[in-house]
Write a protein that holds these residues in place. Structure first.
Motif, PDB file in Angstrom:
ATOM      1  N   GLY A 232     -20.682 -31.035   1.977  1.00 29.89           N
ATOM      2  CA  GLY A 232     -21.577 -31.692   1.041  1.00 29.89           C
ATOM      3  C   GLY A 232     -20.807 -32.360  -0.082  1.00 29.89           C
ATOM      4  N   PRO A 233     -21.524 -33.009  -0.967  1.00 31.49           N
ATOM      5  CA  PRO A 233     -20.839 -33.672  -2.091  1.00 31.49           C
ATOM      6  C   PRO A 233     -20.182 -32.649  -3.002  1.00 31.49           C
ATOM      7  N   GLN A 234     -19.117 -33.067  -3.652  1.00 28.42           N
ATOM      8  CA  GLN A 234     -18.428 -32.201  -4.597  1.00 28.42           C
ATOM      9  C   GLN A 234     -19.350 -31.896  -5.782  1.00 28.42           C
ATOM     10  N   PRO A 235     -19.268 -30.684  -6.310  1.00 27.65           N
ATOM     11  CA  PRO A 235     -20.102 -30.367  -7.468  1.00 27.65           C
ATOM     12  C   PRO A 235     -19.738 -31.260  -8.645  1.00 27.65           C
ATOM     13  N   PRO A 236     -20.700 -31.554  -9.491  1.00 25.19           N
ATOM     14  CA  PRO A 236     -20.397 -32.412 -10.656  1.00 25.19           C
ATOM     15  C   PRO A 236     -19.418 -31.727 -11.594  1.00 25.19           C
ATOM     16  N   GLU A 237     -18.746 -32.499 -12.370  1.00 20.55           N
ATOM     17  CA  GLU A 237     -17.790 -31.955 -13.339  1.00 20.55           C
ATOM     18  C   GLU A 237     -18.522 -31.051 -14.323  1.00 20.55           C
ATOM     19  N   ARG A 238     -17.899 -29.942 -14.653  1.00 21.55           N
ATOM     20  CA  ARG A 238     -18.520 -28.992 -15.571  1.00 21.55           C
ATOM     21  C   ARG A 238     -18.758 -29.636 -16.938  1.00 21.55           C
ATOM     22  N   GLN A 239     -19.956 -29.355 -17.460  1.00 22.49           N
ATOM     23  CA  GLN A 239     -20.279 -29.832 -18.796  1.00 22.49           C
ATOM     24  C   GLN A 239     -20.057 -28.679 -19.776  1.00 22.49           C
ATOM     25  N   TRP A 240     -18.974 -28.756 -20.521  1.00 18.14           N
ATOM     26  CA  TRP A 240     -18.636 -27.688 -21.439  1.00 18.14           C
ATOM     27  C   TRP A 240     -19.444 -27.810 -22.719  1.00 18.14           C
ATOM     28  N   ILE A 241     -19.816 -26.674 -23.259  1.00 20.96           N
ATOM     29  CA  ILE A 241     -20.542 -26.627 -24.524  1.00 20.96           C
ATOM     30  C   ILE A 241     -19.554 -26.286 -25.634  1.00 20.96           C
ATOM     31  N   GLU A 242     -19.375 -27.186 -26.525  1.00 16.85           N
ATOM     32  CA  GLU A 242     -18.455 -26.960 -27.633  1.00 16.85           C
ATOM     33  C   GLU A 242     -19.125 -26.081 -28.685  1.00 16.85           C
ATOM     34  N   VAL A 243     -18.448 -25.008 -29.058  1.00 17.41           N
ATOM     35  CA  VAL A 243     -18.960 -24.087 -30.070  1.00 17.41           C
ATOM     36  C   VAL A 243     -18.084 -24.186 -31.308  1.00 17.41           C
ATOM     37  N   GLU A 244     -18.722 -24.403 -32.419  1.00 18.64           N
ATOM     38  CA  GLU A 244     -17.968 -24.504 -33.671  1.00 18.64           C
ATOM     39  C   GLU A 244     -17.374 -23.135 -34.024  1.00 18.64           C
ATOM     40  N   PRO A 245     -16.132 -23.106 -34.473  1.00 20.29           N
ATOM     41  CA  PRO A 245     -15.527 -21.816 -34.863  1.00 20.29           C
ATOM     42  C   PRO A 245     -16.275 -21.193 -36.035  1.00 20.29           C
ATOM     43  N   VAL A 246     -16.383 -19.885 -35.989  1.00 26.53           N
ATOM     44  CA  VAL A 246     -17.088 -19.153 -37.045  1.00 26.53           C
ATOM     45  C   VAL A 246     -16.111 -18.788 -38.152  1.00 26.53           C
ATOM     46  N   THR A 247     -16.424 -19.180 -39.355  1.00 22.47           N
ATOM     47  CA  THR A 247     -15.600 -18.811 -40.511  1.00 22.47           C
ATOM     48  C   THR A 247     -16.474 -18.112 -41.537  1.00 22.47           C
ATOM     49  N   THR A 292      -8.576 -24.687  -4.020  1.00 24.12           N
ATOM     50  CA  THR A 292      -9.723 -25.127  -4.807  1.00 24.12           C
ATOM     51  C   THR A 292      -9.819 -24.343  -6.111  1.00 24.12           C
ATOM     52  N   ILE A 293      -9.581 -23.028  -6.028  1.00 24.92           N
ATOM     53  CA  ILE A 293      -9.611 -22.182  -7.228  1.00 24.92           C
ATOM     54  C   ILE A 293      -8.493 -22.577  -8.191  1.00 24.92           C
ATOM     55  N   LEU A 294      -7.315 -22.803  -7.650  1.00 25.98           N
ATOM     56  CA  LEU A 294      -6.186 -23.201  -8.500  1.00 25.98           C
ATOM     57  C   LEU A 294      -6.501 -24.487  -9.258  1.00 25.98           C
ATOM     58  N   GLN A 295      -7.110 -25.437  -8.574  1.00 22.55           N
ATOM     59  CA  GLN A 295      -7.425 -26.704  -9.228  1.00 22.55           C
ATOM     60  C   GLN A 295      -8.452 -26.511 -10.345  1.00 22.55           C
ATOM     61  N   GLU A 296      -9.405 -25.603 -10.132  1.00 23.18           N
ATOM     62  CA  GLU A 296     -10.379 -25.294 -11.180  1.00 23.18           C
ATOM     63  C   GLU A 296      -9.684 -24.733 -12.415  1.00 23.18           C
ATOM     64  N   ILE A 297      -8.732 -23.833 -12.201  1.00 28.23           N
ATOM     65  CA  ILE A 297      -8.020 -23.215 -13.325  1.00 28.23           C
ATOM     66  C   ILE A 297      -7.215 -24.263 -14.082  1.00 28.23           C
ATOM     67  N   ILE A 298      -6.522 -25.122 -13.345  1.00 24.34           N
ATOM     68  CA  ILE A 298      -5.701 -26.148 -13.982  1.00 24.34           C
ATOM     69  C   ILE A 298      -6.569 -27.117 -14.775  1.00 24.34           C
ATOM     70  N   ASN A 299      -7.713 -27.500 -14.208  1.00 19.27           N
ATOM     71  CA  ASN A 299      -8.593 -28.448 -14.901  1.00 19.27           C
ATOM     72  C   ASN A 299      -9.164 -27.850 -16.187  1.00 19.27           C
ATOM     73  N   ALA A 300      -9.447 -26.544 -16.164  1.00 20.03           N
ATOM     74  CA  ALA A 300      -9.991 -25.902 -17.363  1.00 20.03           C
ATOM     75  C   ALA A 300      -8.949 -25.802 -18.472  1.00 20.03           C
ATOM     76  N   SER A 301      -7.685 -25.600 -18.097  1.00 21.25           N
ATOM     77  CA  SER A 301      -6.568 -25.552 -19.047  1.00 21.25           C
ATOM     78  C   SER A 301      -6.825 -24.572 -20.190  1.00 21.25           C
ATOM     79  N   ALA A 302      -7.337 -23.387 -19.848  1.00 20.61           N
ATOM     80  CA  ALA A 302      -7.618 -22.375 -20.863  1.00 20.61           C
ATOM     81  C   ALA A 302      -6.325 -21.730 -21.339  1.00 20.61           C
ATOM     82  N   ASP A 303      -6.342 -21.211 -22.555  1.00 20.38           N
ATOM     83  CA  ASP A 303      -5.155 -20.543 -23.091  1.00 20.38           C
ATOM     84  C   ASP A 303      -4.914 -19.206 -22.404  1.00 20.38           C
TER      85      ASP A 303
END
Length: 360
Positions: A232-247, A292-303
């Protein structure tokens, strides 16, 4: 040659039994409601679709403004005391209560209907549907609403195709499509992993389907359709929700922040085809999944990245070296039983891995 001839005879007998079962299963289904031709005179017994059945006669009420209350789960008393020697005498009512049972089947067979009403697909609770011996030229996609169906009989219609939405009826165990005009079957039927009987004799089907069904049976054909279903078609790119840092206070100065990602990757030993027999083999293949999993991790580029159900061998041989090239360091913690093992046995034990960007 003798063995092949004998096998063909056995397969032919099996098809004959399947076609017989398609008829006899209706008469055995006591919960099915039969819709008879309104132009036929009513009688106490009739021969519907080749099966001897009793018709239900409904007595009219003198007061039609009163709606009977079946909230207690009981039907009103039914009269059984009629005297056949004196039909003019009123039957004696009985006080026996008959438990109410919800109907679970619908029989629309043999009344030459051309189209199925959309309203019929609101009966999502039914488990059997008989629409055989009519003049249907197609089945609507809305049939996918009947998710509880275990039996669907569309024998002897004018069908030239069946909708791919049939593949959503994952509870189906018997699908009878005998004597139509089908030349192919949609690959989506490969998701019918519970199907035990597929009746397609009497259709000009492709030779490859007929051969698999005759030589290996229904399950093999379903697996063939499943494994050859196009991706089937590739899933759409994840839409990330930006959360403002709490201070807590603007005077606290610059606030450090970091991103995290956690992923249960379902290691190869946890995903045997027997447990996921509705999934194409190519999609379960570990070589496909791990990249496929590796590519997901690389695209997310989490710390920081946490992986669960990752075995020691895959961590050491694949994920660690691949993520190291992306600037990550990592460590792996296997389940404690790995301490009593060595070599390949220890490598197959799953656990958790943590990766972090070394420049943070």
């Amino acid at each position: 040659m003798h063995t092949n001839f004998q096998q063909c005879r056995q397969n032919s007998s099996a098809h004959h039994r399947a076609r017989t079962a398609a008829v006899s299963s209706r008469s055995a289904n006591k919960a099915a409601i039969t819709i008879s031709d309104p132009n036929r005179p009513a009688s106490s017994a009739s021969n519907v679709n080749g099966a001897h059945k009793k018709t239900l006669s409904v007595m009219s009420s003198t007061d039609r403004s009163v709606t009977p209350d079946f909230a207690d789960g009981k039907q009103p008393a039914i009269s059984h005391g009629a005297d056949p020697a004196n039909p003019a005498q009123a039957p004696v009512p009985t006080t026996e209560d008959v438990p109410w049972e919800q109907w679970s089947g619908l029989d629309l067979g043999g009344i030459r209907i051309k189209n199925l009403s959309p309203a019929m697909f609101s009966f999502s609770h039914i488990t059997s549907l008989y629409i055989n011996h009519n003049v249907l030229t197609s089945l609507p996609a809305a049939i996918s609403n009947l998710r509880q169906l275990t039996v669907l009989d569309a024998t002897a219609n004018e069908l030239t195709s069946v909708p791919p939405e049939l593949g959503m009826l994952s509870r189906l165990k018997e699908l009878f499509l005998f004597d139509n005009h089908l030349t192919t079957l949609p690959a989506e039927l490969g998701t019918l992993y519970k199907l035990e009987m597929l009746g397609v004799e009497g259709n000009p089907l492709e030779d490859r389907f007929r051969k698999i069904l005759a030589e290996e049976g229904t399950t093999a054909l379903i697996h063939h359709l499943r494994d050859n279903c196009p991706a089937g078609p590739q899933p759409p790119e994840r839409q990330w929700i930006e959360v403002e840092p709490v201070t807590t206070s603007p005077s606290e100065g610059h606030q450090e922040s970091f991103t995290t990602l956690t992923y249960n990757i379902l290691c190869d030993s946890f995903a045997p085809p027997s447990s996921y027999n509705y999934t194409p083999l190519w999609a379960l293949d570990w070589n496909y999944r791990k990249h496929t999993i590796l590519q997901e991790i690389i695209n997310a580029s989490a710390d920081i990245v946490g992986l669960q159900e990752i075995d020691a061998g895959q961590y050491r041989e694949f994920f660690y070296p691949q993520l190291k090239t992306q600037g990550y360091e990592g460590c792996h913690y296997a389940r404690t039983r790995a301490r009593t093992m060595s070599g390949k046995e220890a490598d197959a034990v799953d656990g958790c891995a943590i990766f972090w960007k070394s420049d943070r």
